[in-house]
Design a protein around this motif. Structure first.
Motif, PDB file in Angstrom:
ATOM      1  N   LYS A  10       2.852  -0.456  -3.375  1.00 51.93           N
ATOM      2  CA  LYS A  10       1.523  -0.409  -2.948  1.00 51.93           C
ATOM      3  C   LYS A  10       1.276  -0.765  -1.339  1.00 51.93           C
ATOM      4  O   LYS A  10       1.929  -1.702  -0.804  1.00 51.93           O
ATOM      5  CB  LYS A  10       0.496  -1.273  -3.754  1.00 51.93           C
ATOM      6  CG  LYS A  10       0.141  -1.067  -5.110  1.00 51.93           C
ATOM      7  CD  LYS A  10      -0.844  -1.950  -5.958  1.00 51.93           C
ATOM      8  CE  LYS A  10      -0.886  -1.542  -7.096  1.00 51.93           C
ATOM      9  NZ  LYS A  10      -1.770  -2.397  -7.905  1.00 51.93           N
ATOM     10  N   GLU A  11       0.405  -0.191  -0.663  1.00 48.41           N
ATOM     11  CA  GLU A  11       0.047  -0.319   0.612  1.00 48.41           C
ATOM     12  C   GLU A  11      -1.181  -0.671   0.884  1.00 48.41           C
ATOM     13  O   GLU A  11      -2.181  -0.146   0.645  1.00 48.41           O
ATOM     14  CB  GLU A  11       0.541   0.874   1.618  1.00 48.41           C
ATOM     15  CG  GLU A  11       0.238   0.756   2.972  1.00 48.41           C
ATOM     16  CD  GLU A  11       0.769   1.868   3.931  1.00 48.41           C
ATOM     17  OE1 GLU A  11       0.297   1.927   5.016  1.00 48.41           O
ATOM     18  OE2 GLU A  11       1.045   2.735   3.270  1.00 48.41           O
ATOM     19  N   TRP A  13      -4.619  -1.893   3.286  1.00 47.08           N
ATOM     20  CA  TRP A  13      -5.294  -1.878   4.493  1.00 47.08           C
ATOM     21  C   TRP A  13      -6.542  -3.034   4.120  1.00 47.08           C
ATOM     22  O   TRP A  13      -6.833  -3.175   3.189  1.00 47.08           O
ATOM     23  CB  TRP A  13      -5.814  -0.613   4.793  1.00 47.08           C
ATOM     24  CG  TRP A  13      -4.577   0.341   5.243  1.00 47.08           C
ATOM     25  CD1 TRP A  13      -3.443   0.491   4.989  1.00 47.08           C
ATOM     26  CD2 TRP A  13      -4.699   0.991   6.747  1.00 47.08           C
ATOM     27  NE1 TRP A  13      -2.844   1.367   5.710  1.00 47.08           N
ATOM     28  CE2 TRP A  13      -3.675   1.832   6.538  1.00 47.08           C
ATOM     29  CE3 TRP A  13      -6.050   1.428   7.385  1.00 47.08           C
ATOM     30  CZ2 TRP A  13      -3.563   2.965   7.758  1.00 47.08           C
ATOM     31  CZ3 TRP A  13      -5.644   2.470   8.412  1.00 47.08           C
ATOM     32  CH2 TRP A  13      -4.534   3.118   8.461  1.00 47.08           C
ATOM     33  N   LYS A  45      -3.170  -3.825   8.355  1.00 41.37           N
ATOM     34  CA  LYS A  45      -2.423  -3.143   7.456  1.00 41.37           C
ATOM     35  C   LYS A  45      -1.148  -4.119   7.449  1.00 41.37           C
ATOM     36  O   LYS A  45      -0.820  -4.805   8.243  1.00 41.37           O
ATOM     37  CB  LYS A  45      -2.278  -1.779   7.778  1.00 41.37           C
ATOM     38  CG  LYS A  45      -1.168  -1.484   8.882  1.00 41.37           C
ATOM     39  CD  LYS A  45      -1.020  -0.001   9.032  1.00 41.37           C
ATOM     40  CE  LYS A  45      -0.024   0.210  10.379  1.00 41.37           C
ATOM     41  NZ  LYS A  45       0.191   1.751  10.388  1.00 41.37           N
ATOM     42  N   GLY A  46      -0.479  -3.739   6.307  1.00 44.94           N
ATOM     43  CA  GLY A  46       1.040  -4.349   6.039  1.00 44.94           C
ATOM     44  C   GLY A  46       0.975  -5.448   5.205  1.00 44.94           C
ATOM     45  O   GLY A  46       2.000  -6.233   5.029  1.00 44.94           O
ATOM     46  N   GLU A  67      -6.557  -0.511  -0.983  1.00 43.93           N
ATOM     47  CA  GLU A  67      -5.297  -0.134  -1.348  1.00 43.93           C
ATOM     48  C   GLU A  67      -5.191   1.487  -0.887  1.00 43.93           C
ATOM     49  O   GLU A  67      -6.020   2.354  -1.250  1.00 43.93           O
ATOM     50  CB  GLU A  67      -4.881   0.135  -2.777  1.00 43.93           C
ATOM     51  CG  GLU A  67      -3.579   0.704  -3.103  1.00 43.93           C
ATOM     52  CD  GLU A  67      -3.355   0.518  -4.766  1.00 43.93           C
ATOM     53  OE1 GLU A  67      -2.466   1.424  -5.093  1.00 43.93           O
ATOM     54  OE2 GLU A  67      -4.029  -0.216  -5.487  1.00 43.93           O
TER      55      GLU A  67
END
Length: 247
Positions: A10-11, A13, A45-46, A67
């Motif tokens: 999952k990324e 933000w 982000k990150g 997400e």
């Protein structure tokens, strides 16, 4: 054919009003997080999965976590996206982008452009006591009767009419106990409101780690040079107690 595991990563933000920038000081040392400005919005982000559900994130006011899926931003557990991913943003590591300023004379505050009060809050995490602060008058009779082996691993110093003992195992005296974190001595049962503030204050005020920063529940702090502590013994206690009578 093996399934690509990267599809399951999952990324995350997030966005925050620029007016609330000060509060990001609590996550400034998350070097994996990047930050960008878009008018009056701060984009981030990150985040790792652990960071995305951490207390530090949950305490940030007006903080919206998303997400990222296929270029769209979804709120937690949402089936419908809230907005499209922002493009053409200039990303910078958060620890480089945020400028911390510490007032020279008041350790109760830290800030990014403006000051934010350093607060302690009750903590449910149990921590072993590393120091004990107790009134000298309450222990002067008991301490002279203790065997040498119980004293020799303890360092101590006088603070006004109290004695601060640091070491392990601590003496079984009535008083206020503290636990150790990044060179800070915090009241047991308390922690910084923003946990990452601990390392920030340590790097700013105690980079050489030659001090103890003794904190009280109201957020006030006392700097104690470690070299001013002495080994505890019956003789050193008696001499110090006697000298206090003349002050």
């Amino acid at each position: 054919m093996a399934e690509d595991s990267s599809k399951h990563i999952k990324e995350f933000w997030a966005e925050l009003p620029r007016a609330d920038e000060d509060f990001l000081g609590s996550i400034r040392d998350w070097k994996n997080v990047q930050i960008a400005l878009d008018d009056e919005i701060i984009w981030l982000k990150g985040f790792t999965g652990e960071q995305a559900v951490s207390p530090e994130i949950q305490q940030l006011p007006n903080f919206l976590l998303y997400e990222l899926r296929d270029g769209l931003l979804f709120r937690k557990d949402a089936l419908v996206p809230s907005k499209k991913m922002r493009t053409a943003l200039l990303w910078t590591p958060i620890d480089k982008a945020l400028r911390l300023t510490f007032p020279s004379s008041n350790h109760n505050f830290f800030g990014i452009d403006e000051k934010i009060e350093v607060k302690l809050k009750p903590s449910e995490e149990e921590q072993p006591a590393a120091a004990l602060l107790c009134p000298i008058k309450d222990i002067k009779e008991a301490i002279v009767s203790l065997p040498k082996f119980k004293l020799e691993k303890i360092d101590w110093i006088v603070i006004d009419d109290k004695a601060l003992f640091v070491g392990n195992p601590l003496l079984s005296f009535p008083g206020k106990t503290f636990w150790s974190k990044d060179g800070h001595l915090l009241p047991t049962g308390f922690d910084f409101e923003f946990k990452n503030l601990s390392s920030l204050l340590q790097r700013k005020y105690n980079a050489s780690k030659d001090q103890w920063l003794l904190w009280y529940e109201d957020g006030s702090v006392l700097n104690i040079n470690k070299e001013d502590l002495r080994k505890l013994s019956v003789s050193s206690f008696r001499l110090t107690d006697k000298s206090q009578e003349w002050i």
